[in-house]
Design a protein around this motif. Sequence first.
Motif, PDB file in Angstrom:
ATOM      1  N   ALA A  61      30.578   6.546  -2.704  1.00  0.00           N
ATOM      2  CA  ALA A  61      30.288   6.581  -1.311  1.00  0.00           C
ATOM      3  C   ALA A  61      29.039   5.660  -0.924  1.00  0.00           C
ATOM      4  CB  ALA A  61      30.123   7.718  -0.742  1.00  0.00           C
ATOM      5  N   ALA A  62      28.398   5.307  -1.851  1.00  0.00           N
ATOM      6  CA  ALA A  62      26.808   4.682  -1.582  1.00  0.00           C
ATOM      7  C   ALA A  62      26.318   4.010  -3.012  1.00  0.00           C
ATOM      8  CB  ALA A  62      25.797   5.454  -0.919  1.00  0.00           C
ATOM      9  N   THR A  63      25.367   3.085  -2.748  1.00  0.00           N
ATOM     10  CA  THR A  63      24.818   2.503  -3.611  1.00  0.00           C
ATOM     11  C   THR A  63      23.298   2.534  -3.550  1.00  0.00           C
ATOM     12  OG1 THR A  63      24.733   0.230  -3.056  1.00  0.00           O
ATOM     13  CG2 THR A  63      26.668   0.842  -4.429  1.00  0.00           C
ATOM     14  N   ALA A  64      22.490   2.662  -4.499  1.00  0.00           N
ATOM     15  CA  ALA A  64      20.758   2.766  -4.305  1.00  0.00           C
ATOM     16  C   ALA A  64      20.285   1.913  -5.546  1.00  0.00           C
ATOM     17  CB  ALA A  64      20.549   4.034  -4.384  1.00  0.00           C
ATOM     18  N   THR A  65      19.088   1.398  -5.241  1.00  0.00           N
ATOM     19  CA  THR A  65      18.215   0.943  -6.264  1.00  0.00           C
ATOM     20  C   THR A  65      16.818   1.397  -6.072  1.00  0.00           C
ATOM     21  OG1 THR A  65      19.606  -1.241  -6.213  1.00  0.00           O
ATOM     22  CG2 THR A  65      17.579  -1.510  -7.160  1.00  0.00           C
ATOM     23  N   LEU A  66      16.442   1.690  -7.289  1.00  0.00           N
ATOM     24  CA  LEU A  66      14.843   2.113  -7.306  1.00  0.00           C
ATOM     25  C   LEU A  66      14.046   1.191  -8.093  1.00  0.00           C
ATOM     26  CD1 LEU A  66      13.086   4.534  -6.629  1.00  0.00           C
ATOM     27  CD2 LEU A  66      13.826   5.383  -8.993  1.00  0.00           C
ATOM     28  N   ARG A  67      13.081   0.493  -7.095  1.00  0.00           N
ATOM     29  CA  ARG A  67      12.473  -0.493  -7.903  1.00  0.00           C
ATOM     30  C   ARG A  67      10.862  -0.098  -8.101  1.00  0.00           C
ATOM     31  NH1 ARG A  67      15.953  -3.116  -4.216  1.00  0.00           N
ATOM     32  NH2 ARG A  67      17.188  -4.603  -5.271  1.00  0.00           N
ATOM     33  N   LEU A  68       9.944  -0.448  -8.951  1.00  0.00           N
ATOM     34  CA  LEU A  68       8.601  -0.229  -9.136  1.00  0.00           C
ATOM     35  C   LEU A  68       7.878  -1.542  -9.567  1.00  0.00           C
ATOM     36  CD1 LEU A  68       6.746   2.109  -9.515  1.00  0.00           C
ATOM     37  CD2 LEU A  68       7.088   2.054 -11.959  1.00  0.00           C
ATOM     38  N   THR A  69       6.920  -1.994  -9.063  1.00  0.00           N
ATOM     39  CA  THR A  69       6.116  -3.222  -9.225  1.00  0.00           C
ATOM     40  C   THR A  69       4.768  -2.916  -9.424  1.00  0.00           C
ATOM     41  OG1 THR A  69       7.790  -4.091  -7.739  1.00  0.00           O
ATOM     42  CG2 THR A  69       5.877  -5.373  -8.251  1.00  0.00           C
ATOM     43  N   PRO A  70       4.105  -2.977 -10.684  1.00  0.00           N
ATOM     44  CA  PRO A  70       2.474  -2.906 -10.486  1.00  0.00           C
ATOM     45  C   PRO A  70       1.986  -4.062  -9.668  1.00  0.00           C
ATOM     46  CG  PRO A  70       3.549  -3.331 -12.610  1.00  0.00           C
ATOM     47  CD  PRO A  70       4.683  -3.642 -11.651  1.00  0.00           C
ATOM     48  N   VAL A  71       1.191  -3.523  -8.674  1.00  0.00           N
ATOM     49  CA  VAL A  71       0.141  -4.325  -7.924  1.00  0.00           C
ATOM     50  C   VAL A  71      -1.185  -3.794  -7.911  1.00  0.00           C
ATOM     51  CG1 VAL A  71       2.269  -4.224  -6.185  1.00  0.00           C
ATOM     52  CG2 VAL A  71       0.686  -2.357  -6.098  1.00  0.00           C
ATOM     53  N   SER A  72      -2.100  -4.581  -7.092  1.00  0.00           N
ATOM     54  CA  SER A  72      -3.586  -4.125  -7.065  1.00  0.00           C
ATOM     55  C   SER A  72      -3.691  -3.758  -5.502  1.00  0.00           C
ATOM     56  CB  SER A  72      -4.339  -5.437  -7.744  1.00  0.00           C
ATOM     57  OG  SER A  72      -5.809  -4.858  -7.426  1.00  0.00           O
ATOM     58  N   VAL A  73      -4.279  -2.807  -5.015  1.00  0.00           N
ATOM     59  CA  VAL A  73      -4.937  -2.435  -3.897  1.00  0.00           C
ATOM     60  C   VAL A  73      -6.064  -2.252  -3.706  1.00  0.00           C
ATOM     61  CG1 VAL A  73      -4.543  -0.665  -1.936  1.00  0.00           C
ATOM     62  CG2 VAL A  73      -2.565  -1.169  -3.284  1.00  0.00           C
ATOM     63  N   LYS A  74      -6.884  -2.929  -3.080  1.00  0.00           N
ATOM     64  CA  LYS A  74      -8.505  -3.269  -2.860  1.00  0.00           C
ATOM     65  C   LYS A  74      -9.065  -3.021  -4.317  1.00  0.00           C
ATOM     66  CE  LYS A  74      -8.406  -0.905   1.589  1.00  0.00           C
ATOM     67  NZ  LYS A  74      -8.907   0.179   2.546  1.00  0.00           N
ATOM     68  N   GLY A  75      -8.669  -3.849  -5.275  1.00  0.00           N
ATOM     69  CA  GLY A  75      -8.945  -3.933  -6.854  1.00  0.00           C
ATOM     70  C   GLY A  75      -8.694  -2.690  -7.513  1.00  0.00           C
ATOM     71  N   VAL A  76      -7.711  -1.891  -6.988  1.00  0.00           N
ATOM     72  CA  VAL A  76      -7.358  -0.546  -8.098  1.00  0.00           C
ATOM     73  C   VAL A  76      -5.974  -0.848  -8.251  1.00  0.00           C
ATOM     74  CG1 VAL A  76      -7.043   1.779  -7.839  1.00  0.00           C
ATOM     75  CG2 VAL A  76      -9.065   1.134  -6.212  1.00  0.00           C
ATOM     76  N   PRO A  77      -5.815  -0.799  -9.709  1.00  0.00           N
ATOM     77  CA  PRO A  77      -4.517  -0.697 -10.043  1.00  0.00           C
ATOM     78  C   PRO A  77      -3.479   0.299  -9.602  1.00  0.00           C
ATOM     79  CG  PRO A  77      -6.113  -1.157 -12.036  1.00  0.00           C
ATOM     80  CD  PRO A  77      -6.739  -0.585 -10.722  1.00  0.00           C
ATOM     81  N   CYS A  78      -2.252  -0.225  -8.972  1.00  0.00           N
ATOM     82  CA  CYS A  78      -1.573   0.716  -8.490  1.00  0.00           C
ATOM     83  C   CYS A  78      -0.001   0.469  -8.938  1.00  0.00           C
ATOM     84  CB  CYS A  78      -1.726   0.516  -7.094  1.00  0.00           C
ATOM     85  SG  CYS A  78      -3.097   1.599  -6.398  1.00  0.00           S
ATOM     86  N   TYR A  79       0.899   1.203  -8.469  1.00  0.00           N
ATOM     87  CA  TYR A  79       2.216   1.083  -8.570  1.00  0.00           C
ATOM     88  C   TYR A  79       2.663   0.997  -6.987  1.00  0.00           C
ATOM     89  CZ  TYR A  79       2.560   2.098 -13.614  1.00  0.00           C
ATOM     90  OH  TYR A  79       2.400   1.990 -14.820  1.00  0.00           O
ATOM     91  N   GLN A  80       3.627   0.168  -6.943  1.00  0.00           N
ATOM     92  CA  GLN A  80       4.530   0.326  -5.551  1.00  0.00           C
ATOM     93  C   GLN A  80       5.852   0.566  -5.909  1.00  0.00           C
ATOM     94  OE1 GLN A  80       3.618  -2.233  -2.004  1.00  0.00           O
ATOM     95  NE2 GLN A  80       6.074  -2.846  -2.123  1.00  0.00           N
ATOM     96  N   ALA A  81       6.165   1.631  -5.461  1.00  0.00           N
ATOM     97  CA  ALA A  81       7.913   2.061  -5.736  1.00  0.00           C
ATOM     98  C   ALA A  81       8.498   1.812  -4.618  1.00  0.00           C
ATOM     99  CB  ALA A  81       7.928   3.522  -6.064  1.00  0.00           C
ATOM    100  N   GLN A 106      -1.800   5.369  -7.456  1.00  0.00           N
ATOM    101  CA  GLN A 106      -2.834   4.946  -8.372  1.00  0.00           C
ATOM    102  C   GLN A 106      -1.863   4.735  -9.706  1.00  0.00           C
ATOM    103  OE1 GLN A 106      -6.869   6.051  -6.381  1.00  0.00           O
ATOM    104  NE2 GLN A 106      -6.422   7.069  -8.366  1.00  0.00           N
ATOM    105  N   ARG A 107      -2.212   3.590 -10.219  1.00  0.00           N
ATOM    106  CA  ARG A 107      -1.721   3.622 -11.586  1.00  0.00           C
ATOM    107  C   ARG A 107      -2.072   4.486 -12.687  1.00  0.00           C
ATOM    108  NH1 ARG A 107      -1.239  -2.277 -13.748  1.00  0.00           N
ATOM    109  NH2 ARG A 107      -1.325  -2.618 -11.669  1.00  0.00           N
ATOM    110  N   GLU A 108      -3.385   4.869 -12.745  1.00  0.00           N
ATOM    111  CA  GLU A 108      -4.234   5.803 -13.737  1.00  0.00           C
ATOM    112  C   GLU A 108      -3.659   7.146 -13.701  1.00  0.00           C
ATOM    113  OE1 GLU A 108      -8.751   7.103 -14.889  1.00  0.00           O
ATOM    114  OE2 GLU A 108      -8.433   6.080 -12.948  1.00  0.00           O
ATOM    115  N   ASP A 109      -3.310   7.903 -12.335  1.00  0.00           N
ATOM    116  CA  ASP A 109      -2.857   9.229 -12.363  1.00  0.00           C
ATOM    117  C   ASP A 109      -1.850   9.525 -11.615  1.00  0.00           C
ATOM    118  OD1 ASP A 109      -4.278   8.722 -10.097  1.00  0.00           O
ATOM    119  OD2 ASP A 109      -5.868  10.002 -10.360  1.00  0.00           O
ATOM    120  N   LEU A 110      -1.192   8.489 -10.965  1.00  0.00           N
ATOM    121  CA  LEU A 110      -0.068   8.466 -10.003  1.00  0.00           C
ATOM    122  C   LEU A 110      -0.414   9.277  -8.668  1.00  0.00           C
ATOM    123  CD1 LEU A 110       2.986   9.199 -12.422  1.00  0.00           C
ATOM    124  CD2 LEU A 110       2.095   7.064 -11.503  1.00  0.00           C
ATOM    125  N   ARG A 111      -1.680   9.244  -8.474  1.00  0.00           N
ATOM    126  CA  ARG A 111      -2.065   9.955  -7.027  1.00  0.00           C
ATOM    127  C   ARG A 111      -1.588   9.035  -5.953  1.00  0.00           C
ATOM    128  NH1 ARG A 111      -8.430  11.197  -5.992  1.00  0.00           N
ATOM    129  NH2 ARG A 111      -8.024  12.379  -7.628  1.00  0.00           N
TER     130      ARG A 111
END
Length: 272
Positions: A61-81, A106-111
Motif C-alpha cells: 500500500a505504501a513505501t517509506a524511507t528512513l534517513r539519518l545524517t550526522p550534522v552539527s547544530v551550534k557546534g554540537v554534534p547531532c543526528y538529523q533523522a 544530540q549525538r552523544e545521548d540522543l537527547r
Amino acid sequence: MRRMKCCLTASNGLRRARWFMVLFLLGMPVLGSAQSTNVSWGKESLPYDVIYQWGFIWKRAATATLRLTPVSVKGVPCYQAQMDARTLPFADRLFRVRDTLVSVMQREDLRPLYYAKIADEDKTYRKDEVNYKYQPGVAGCVGDITLYRPKRNAVESYTVASSKMTYDMLSVFYYLRTIDFLSTPMHKRFNLNIFSGRHIEYLSIEYMGRTILKLGGKEFPAFRIKLHFSTDAGEKESDNITAWISDDSRRIPLQVEGKLAIGSLKAVYTGD
C-alpha cells in the motif's frame, strides 16, 4: 472497496499517523545498565514497504524511507533523522498520504532538540513542531509545541512540561536501537514519555526475546519487542505493536506490525 477505505481511514485503535511513524522504524536512568554506550551511526538510508492485510489479501500500500545524517547544530554534534512515507497509486485513490517526520537529536545521548511532523493526508495538511528545552541538573524537559492547522486557519501554541526525559515518535526509535537486549531479561519493560500533539503519551517497550525473521528469502537474527501505548490515566490507547530489530551492530528495524479496525498493517525492511 468501501470497507477497505474504512479500515485505512479508521481513527480508532491505531492512528494512521502513528503507523507511519512507528512502522519505520520503530530520561536515560530508565534504561539503567540496559543502554549500550557503543551504538553510533553514520549516514544511512533504510527503505521499507508498507503492506496491508485484509483476510487472505495482502496488498503493498505504501513505501517509506528512513534517513539519518550526522550534522552539527551550534557546534554540537547531532543526528538529523527524516522519515518520508507515501501511499502507492491504488491507495491514493482511497486515501492519499504524504507524510514527513523530522527529528534532531544530540549525538552523544540522543537527547531530542527538535521534532516536526508534516502530514498531507486525504487533502488535509497539518504540521506539528516541538522545540525541546532543558535546564542543567534537571532530569525532565519542556516542550514548546506549535500545531499548524491551515484547514481551519489556526496556529496553536502549548508549553508542556515533563518530569523525565521525553521523546517524540521518531527519536524514540533511535533510542530503542541503543538498548542492550542481550543483557535484558525476557518481558522486562522500559517506560518512556512521548510528545504527541499537545499531550504526553506513555510508551512501554517490552522485550520478547531473540528469534529468526524471514524476509524476502533471507533470514535475519532479530530481537522481538512489543510496544504498549497508554494515556496518563493508564488507559490502553491502541492495540499492541510488535517490532523486530536486527541482532547486529546496525540494529535495523526489520519489521513492525499491528492490527487495524479491519485487517492489519505491517512495514517490512527491503534493504540488504
